[in-house]
Design an enzyme around this catalytic site. Structure first.
Site, PDB file in Angstrom:
ATOM      1  N   HIS A 146       0.844  -1.205   0.000  1.00 60.10           N
ATOM      2  CA  HIS A 146       0.000   0.000   0.000  1.00 60.10           C
ATOM      3  C   HIS A 146       0.879   1.254   0.000  1.00 60.10           C
ATOM      4  O   HIS A 146       0.636   2.191  -0.780  1.00 60.10           O
ATOM      5  CB  HIS A 146      -0.901  -0.026   1.233  1.00 60.10           C
ATOM      6  CG  HIS A 146      -1.643   1.247   1.483  1.00 60.10           C
ATOM      7  ND1 HIS A 146      -2.957   1.435   1.097  1.00 60.10           N
ATOM      8  CD2 HIS A 146      -1.263   2.409   2.090  1.00 60.10           C
ATOM      9  CE1 HIS A 146      -3.344   2.641   1.457  1.00 60.10           C
ATOM     10  NE2 HIS A 146      -2.330   3.260   2.062  1.00 60.10           N
ATOM     11  N   GLU A 147       1.894   1.277   0.854  1.00 58.11           N
ATOM     12  CA  GLU A 147       2.758   2.450   0.932  1.00 58.11           C
ATOM     13  C   GLU A 147       3.589   2.613  -0.341  1.00 58.11           C
ATOM     14  O   GLU A 147       3.787   3.735  -0.819  1.00 58.11           O
ATOM     15  CB  GLU A 147       3.674   2.353   2.159  1.00 58.11           C
ATOM     16  CG  GLU A 147       2.946   2.257   3.487  1.00 58.11           C
ATOM     17  CD  GLU A 147       1.968   3.393   3.722  1.00 58.11           C
ATOM     18  OE1 GLU A 147       2.141   4.477   3.141  1.00 58.11           O
ATOM     19  OE2 GLU A 147       1.011   3.198   4.498  1.00 58.11           O
ATOM     20  N   HIS A 150       1.466   4.321  -2.829  1.00 58.42           N
ATOM     21  CA  HIS A 150       1.461   5.780  -2.680  1.00 58.42           C
ATOM     22  C   HIS A 150       2.635   6.407  -3.430  1.00 58.42           C
ATOM     23  O   HIS A 150       2.486   7.403  -4.138  1.00 58.42           O
ATOM     24  CB  HIS A 150       1.569   6.160  -1.196  1.00 58.42           C
ATOM     25  CG  HIS A 150       0.248   6.237  -0.491  1.00 58.42           C
ATOM     26  ND1 HIS A 150      -0.824   6.956  -0.965  1.00 58.42           N
ATOM     27  CD2 HIS A 150      -0.156   5.671   0.689  1.00 58.42           C
ATOM     28  CE1 HIS A 150      -1.839   6.847  -0.111  1.00 58.42           C
ATOM     29  NE2 HIS A 150      -1.470   6.074   0.882  1.00 58.42           N
ATOM     30  N   GLU A 228      -6.293   7.155  -1.082  1.00 61.38           N
ATOM     31  CA  GLU A 228      -6.174   5.951  -0.272  1.00 61.38           C
ATOM     32  C   GLU A 228      -6.767   4.744  -0.995  1.00 61.38           C
ATOM     33  O   GLU A 228      -6.228   3.640  -0.921  1.00 61.38           O
ATOM     34  CB  GLU A 228      -6.854   6.141   1.079  1.00 61.38           C
ATOM     35  CG  GLU A 228      -6.084   7.004   2.052  1.00 61.38           C
ATOM     36  CD  GLU A 228      -4.698   6.483   2.330  1.00 61.38           C
ATOM     37  OE1 GLU A 228      -4.543   5.267   2.593  1.00 61.38           O
ATOM     38  OE2 GLU A 228      -3.746   7.280   2.283  1.00 61.38           O
TER      39      GLU A 228
END
Length: 303
Positions: A146-147, A150, A228
């Site tokens: 997930h990071e 980003h 997100e």
């Protein structure tokens, strides 16, 4: 309310500092002429100050994150867990097509993580000590994915640019409205100078920037919530939908715990904690975890 106050303070600080600088150094009066405001010059000035402040914050993001969260960068792995963390981030970064980020751990018992940095190839991924101890390896891998999502999506840069544009219009419209108020008061005054005066104008501009800044912060927060979902989708592609859903479910179980993430880093974290009030929901940097889980399940079902 403390979260809201600090969130707004971060977004509005550059605007207020710029306003004070313009007044103290006598720059702002040059934006006026006999027939009123020079709107083109005013817009250029607001754009410069709004964007420069936002970009400076972006360039300093890694340094501020390390200091604010107490991140310990892993230079040489001290144990097998740190080695696994470095190897996993490196693998995900290669799959996402970005350079290896710096990797660190910050001291918090709550499971959390964040990513920051001024570009895709000069970034930082940090996880909490609690995340490493409370989640299974496949769930930690999903959080890391997930990071990395980003970073690969360029979210830090995009968020800084949006904040800069928002700052521009907050400063611009605050001055237009303040000038209109000053002109209206001057017409109804017998005093030749009339208007708000130096200090009156400064105070009105500051108040208007605060009011407009609150509305503008809601726009920035909306974008933050939207990204997100994109990062969750990227995490699902890199680590698998099931692992990403399980990771968010594990984070949901911890949502009742006190939030230990520094306020300045909540926008980059994987979870923000609970938001209950309407104002909190408007200014939340993250959507509710249950909505994120639902979105991932619907995407997996469509596949």
């Amino acid at each position: 309310m403390m979260r809201i106050a600090l969130f707004l303070a971060t977004n509005l600080a550059v605007v207020l500092v710029a306003s004070i600088t313009l007044r103290l150094f006598g720059i702002e009066p040059y934006l006026y002429h006999a027939t009123g405001m020079n709107l083109q010059s005013l817009l250029v000035m607001c754009f410069v100050f709004g964007m420069v402040g936002s970009l400076i914050s972006l360039l300093m993001s890694k340094t501020m994150a390390k200091m604010g969260a107490g991140v310990q960068i892993i230079e040489q792995p001290q144990d097998s867990q740190q080695q696994w963390l470095l190897d996993t981030v490196g693998e995900l970064a290669r799959d996402a097509g970005i350079k290896m980020p710096e990797v660190g751990i910050f001291p918090a018992s709550q499971a959390n993580a964040f990513a920051t940095g001024w570009n895709k190839n000069d970034s930082l991924v940090a996880v909490s000590a609690g995340l490493m101890h409370s989640m299974r390896p496949e769930e930690v891998r999903a959080v890391l994915a997930h990071e990395i999502g980003h970073i690969a999506n360029g979210d830090m840069v995009t968020l800084a640019l949006i904040q800069g544009v928002v700052n521009t219009f907050v400063m611009f419209f605050a001055r237009i409205v303040a000038q209109l108020i000053s002109s209206f008061m001057a017409r109804g005054s017998d005093n030749q100078s009339g208007g708000l005066g130096f200090m009156g104008y400064f105070i009105v501009v500051t108040v208007l920037e605060l009011v407009f800044g609150i509305a503008a912060s809601a726009i920035v927060a909306w974008f933050s919530r939207w990204r997100e979902y994109r990062a969750d989708a990227a995490g699902a592609r890199l680590a698998g939908s099931g692992a990403m859903i399980n990771a968010l479910t594990a984070l949901q179980r911890e949502s009742e715990l006190p939030d230990q993430m520094p306020e300045s880093m909540t926008a980059m974290a994987i979870t923000q904690g609970r938001t209950q009030q309407i104002m909190q929901q408007l200014l939340a940097s993250h959507p509710p975890l249950e909505e994120r889980i639902r979105a991932l399940k619907e995407a997996a079902y469509r596949q």
